[in-house]
Design an enzyme around this catalytic site. Structure first.
Site, PDB file in Angstrom:
ATOM      1  N   ASP A  35       0.724  -1.228  -0.004  1.00 28.84           N
ATOM      2  CA  ASP A  35      -0.098  -0.028   0.064  1.00 28.84           C
ATOM      3  C   ASP A  35       0.855   1.314   0.018  1.00 28.84           C
ATOM      4  O   ASP A  35       0.504   2.148   0.693  1.00 28.84           O
ATOM      5  CB  ASP A  35      -0.960   0.117   1.153  1.00 28.84           C
ATOM      6  CG  ASP A  35      -2.035  -1.204   1.180  1.00 28.84           C
ATOM      7  OD1 ASP A  35      -2.412  -1.513   0.366  1.00 28.84           O
ATOM      8  OD2 ASP A  35      -1.775  -2.178   2.224  1.00 28.84           O
ATOM      9  N   HIS A  66      -3.271  -2.372  -6.417  1.00 30.37           N
ATOM     10  CA  HIS A  66      -2.774  -1.139  -6.675  1.00 30.37           C
ATOM     11  C   HIS A  66      -3.723  -0.039  -7.382  1.00 30.37           C
ATOM     12  O   HIS A  66      -4.200  -0.143  -8.510  1.00 30.37           O
ATOM     13  CB  HIS A  66      -1.695  -1.441  -7.614  1.00 30.37           C
ATOM     14  CG  HIS A  66      -0.596  -2.274  -7.242  1.00 30.37           C
ATOM     15  ND1 HIS A  66       0.525  -2.413  -8.288  1.00 30.37           N
ATOM     16  CD2 HIS A  66      -0.359  -2.752  -6.026  1.00 30.37           C
ATOM     17  CE1 HIS A  66       1.231  -3.499  -7.383  1.00 30.37           C
ATOM     18  NE2 HIS A  66       0.785  -3.356  -6.185  1.00 30.37           N
TER      19      HIS A  66
END
Length: 466
Positions: A35, A66
């Protein structure tokens, strides 16, 4: 220093990233627990580098998440490359694992987002191992059976895909250990599912029959998981049908070499260095090599000098289980694209952790630059920074790759650590300086929001004339 904004694309031949040789491949690697805005960074780079020819996914599998935002469009990229909004091709290269069902689902989502013929952008390696519904069911069963001792998982079958292949390769027997999994059955003597194998329906059914027999004892211990699996024939028919829509090449190294020579190729990493199978906080890791060292070696052996770009937020985040020394209830930073998941666990946030960042940079093997995201929260979230843990700036040292006992000791150190916190600078320059010092690389990209237009490239200020 000076910046180049996202709205200014370099002319062909001009260099965008400080210190990168024109045309050199770019490797984007996360420096945390995932992340770290890898996808948004890849999308931004492809928009700025006009000769970008392809994005290569080279690790992990369908568990990637993503997020890319541009204008009114948002997509969470799992297997397609994160520059797909720009019609940049995606190459799926082994050892990445591929889940054809998830590919088909993602292709449909991208088509709804306005991308014409998503499958036309995709080329995959015949050697890629295939993650099936059986792997996913085993993953969820094994994690549920751990109870309060969970390792942390997205529940997408990644670890089971790798563990099964390793078990088959070694002929593992019931009760033996493969990685951190104890084998619940004897491994069969049969080919594991790969994209190349899916060209042959009969061979696919044989492979899935063997996998189903292997999975049965584990699924029987967790009946809830077993009920989600279709019949082997149905799974085989679906996998083979989807695989027919994917351009699969037998010689990916040659195909990739031609792609690299045609222009800039961006390698999009998965997860973060602190989750790496050989260097992460064992057992709370992924079954993938996240750090770029092996890829860098392969590229250099063919005459290329890749540019390695690390990515990090200006604060710490983690999903689910495992140590996170700077986690704090005082840092309330919800993320609209990252929420609690049944298997993945809670979304956790904390202060900027420089000891963890130093370790991540060390196991990454050398960075050429760093991209820092979420700088828009500075001065508003009460953020602090840990320069040391218990007075030690480098409490973690890289170990011999694969030494699980040594990695478990690192996990114990991190789990018991007390971070030494002070106020985080409220200005981006101050934060960039801290991160640059910790990683040994300049901060070359800054992001003050989720969109492509929220990003800028930072060049060192010209030296004053003597």
């Amino acid at each position: 220093m000076r910046t180049t904004t996202a709205s200014t694309t370099a002319a062909p031949g001009a260099e965008i990233l400080p210190g990168r040789a024109p045309g050199a491949p770019v490797i984007v690697v996360g420096l945390g627990y995932g992340d770290e805005a890898k996808g948004a960074t890849v999308d931004f780079l492809a928009s700025m580098i006009p000769d970008t020819t392809a994005v290569v996914r080279f690790s992990g599998g369908a568990q990637a998440a993503h997020n890319v935002c541009h204008g009114s469009r948002h997509h969470t990229f799992r297997q397609f490359g994160s520059a797909s909004f720009l019609d940049v091709r995606t190459l799926l290269a082994a050892p990445m694992m591929v889940n054809p069902l998830r590919v088909a689902q993602e292709a449909a989502e991208l088509a709804d987002a306005g991308i014409r013929n998503p499958f036309g952008l995709l080329t995959a390696d015949a050697r890629c191992q295939v993650t099936t519904p059986l792997h996913i069911a085993m993953n969820r069963a094994r994690e549920a059976l751990r109870g309060n001792a969970r390792h942390g998982s997205t529940g997408e079958g990644i670890g089971e895909t790798t563990a099964y292949a390793l078990a088959v390769e070694s002929g593992a027997r019931r009760g033996q250990r493969v990685g951190n999994f104890v084998m619940h059955a004897d491994a069969p003597d049969v080919a594991v599912p790969t994209l190349g194998l899916l060209r042959d329906r009969r061979a696919t059914i044989r492979a899935l029959d063997a996998l189903a027999a292997y999975a049965r004892p584990l699924l029987a211990a967790a009946p809830e998981s077993a009920t989600t699996v279709d019949s082997v024939t149905d799974i085989a028919d679906t996998l083979c049908e989807i695989a027919d829509s994917i351009r699969v090449v037998d010689d990916m190294p040659a195909y990739l070499s031609a792609t690299i020579h045609a222009g800039t190729t961006i390698f999009e990493g998965s997860q973060g260095a602190l989750l790496d199978e050989w260097h992460g906080f064992h057992p709370h890791t992924t079954w993938s090599t996240v750090v770029p060292g092996p890829l860098v070696q392969r590229l250099r052996s063919t005459g290329h000098r890749p540019y390695v770009l690390g990515t990090t937020r200006c604060y710490a985040t983690r999903h689910g289980y495992g140590p996170m020394p700077t986690e704090s209830g005082d840092v309330v930073l919800p993320d609209v694209h990252n929420r609690e998941g049944r298997y993945q666990g809670a979304w956790r946030t904390g202060h900027l952790d420089l000891p963890a960042l130093r370790y991540a940079a060390a196991v990454a093997g050398g960075l050429d630059g760093v991209a820092v995201s979420h700088l828009d929260v500075l001065g508003t979230a009460g953020l602090r920074v840990a320069d040391t843990w218990d007075g030690d700036p480098t409490p973690l040292s890289p170990t011999r790759a694969g030494d699980l006992t040594a990695l478990a000791r690192l996990t114990e150190i991190a789990a018991r650590a007390t971070p030494d916190l002070r106020q985080l600078p409220a200005d981006a320059d101050g934060v960039a300086q801290l991160i640059s010092q910790a990683t040994g690389a300049p901060v070359v990209i800054r992001a003050t929001g989720p969109a492509r237009t929220d990003r800028s490239i930072t060049w060192p200020s010209p030296s004053p004339a003597s």
